[in-house]
Write a protein that holds these residues in place. Structure first.
Motif, PDB file in Angstrom:
ATOM      1  N   GLY A   1      -8.512  25.243 -14.483  1.00 22.23           N
ATOM      2  CA  GLY A   1      -9.301  25.173 -13.261  1.00 22.23           C
ATOM      3  C   GLY A   1      -9.280  23.810 -12.598  1.00 22.23           C
ATOM      4  O   GLY A   1     -10.000  23.579 -11.634  1.00 22.23           O
TER       5      GLY A   1
ATOM      6  N   TRP B   1     -11.957  31.496  -6.157  1.00 19.88           N
ATOM      7  CA  TRP B   1     -11.511  30.122  -5.949  1.00 19.88           C
ATOM      8  C   TRP B   1     -10.742  29.911  -4.639  1.00 19.88           C
ATOM      9  O   TRP B   1     -10.605  28.779  -4.163  1.00 19.88           O
ATOM     10  CB  TRP B   1     -10.669  29.642  -7.118  1.00 19.88           C
TER      11      TRP B   1
ATOM     12  N   PRO C   1     -12.235  30.300 -11.029  1.00 22.18           N
ATOM     13  CA  PRO C   1     -13.135  31.437 -10.765  1.00 22.18           C
ATOM     14  C   PRO C   1     -12.449  32.482  -9.887  1.00 22.18           C
ATOM     15  O   PRO C   1     -11.453  32.184  -9.224  1.00 22.18           O
ATOM     16  CB  PRO C   1     -14.323  30.784 -10.055  1.00 22.18           C
ATOM     17  N   GLU C   2     -12.974  33.673  -9.894  1.00 22.66           N
ATOM     18  CA  GLU C   2     -12.381  34.756  -9.113  1.00 22.66           C
ATOM     19  C   GLU C   2     -12.325  34.438  -7.611  1.00 22.66           C
ATOM     20  O   GLU C   2     -11.399  34.854  -6.912  1.00 22.66           O
ATOM     21  CB  GLU C   2     -13.184  36.043  -9.337  1.00 22.66           C
TER      22      GLU C   2
END
Length: 226
Positions: free
Chosen positions: A160, A224, A221-222
């Motif tokens: 990430g 992003w 994250p989903e």
């Protein structure tokens, strides 16, 4: 600098209120990730070099051979490192600038756009790796560079943080320059046979490090790309 670093930075700066966050320059989820990505690239290096060596035995025709010879000649010129000053220059030109600029461009911007057109991360990872490999104009190294691009994209996705893929990229390029300087061997023979023992050891180091990274992942994250 102009094609990758400046273009990516200016695009993020002019289109988003938080350009660093847009490019993925986020705080590390876990500091252990930096250590693991270094070992991942260390293990992958002999494997990728072996693949490039195998590719060099394929006959792509006279024009491809001439183009590759010109590319190898330029690379050997950059790796002619007789002094510490030229070592620093090579490190900046061939490791630091590409690591930061290319990661910001390919993983920071291009991968973000590709994800908007895909339900999962498979397409953006593969697409950016293809363009990343093509941009290097190295026919014999195309497959190994493509796999390295996939690996860098996966590292960004699992951590990430673009800092992890930047460090991985920097280590991969920088280690080759350090080895060339310390060995005082200014001939960079990409076609030299890699010992199988080194390839096997690298694969083991890669496997263990990648497994540990999976155990310590802090993925994107989903949402992003929002």
């Amino acid at each position: 600098l102009f094609i990758f670093f400046i273009s990516a930075f200016l695009f993020a700066y002019l289109t988003h209120p938080e350009p660093a966050a847009y490019l993925g320059l986020r705080k590390l989820g876990k500091w252990i990730q930096l250590v693991l990505v270094v070992f991942i690239m260390l293990g992958a290096m002999p494997v990728l070099q072996m693949i490039e060596g195998l590719m060099s035995h394929i006959d792509f025709g006279t024009k491809i051979k001439e183009s590759q010879a010109a590319s190898d000649s330029m690379m050997n010129a950059f790796l002619n490192i007789p002094t510490f000053a030229t070592f620093i220059r090579a490190l900046v030109v061939m490791a630091i600038i590409p690591a930061v600029g290319e990661e910001m461009f390919f993983r920071g911007v291009m991968m973000r756009f590709a994800k908007k057109r895909s339900r999962n991360m498979v397409f953006p990872i593969l697409f950016t790796a293809v363009v990343f490999s093509y941009s290097h104009a190295n026919i014999y190294g195309y497959l190994s560079i493509f796999l390295a691009g996939v690996l860098l994209a996966v590292i960004y996705n699992l951590t990430g943080s673009l800092w992890c893929s930047i460090i991985a990229h920097l280590f991969f390029n920088g280690l080759q320059i350090v080895i060339s300087y310390l060995s005082k061997n200014n001939a960079n023979d990409n076609n030299a046979a890699i010992p199988y023992s080194l390839v096997v050891t690298g694969a083991i180091v890669f496997g263990i490090s990648f497994y540990l990274l999976l155990k310590n992942k802090t993925p994107l994250p989903e949402n992003w790309t929002d």
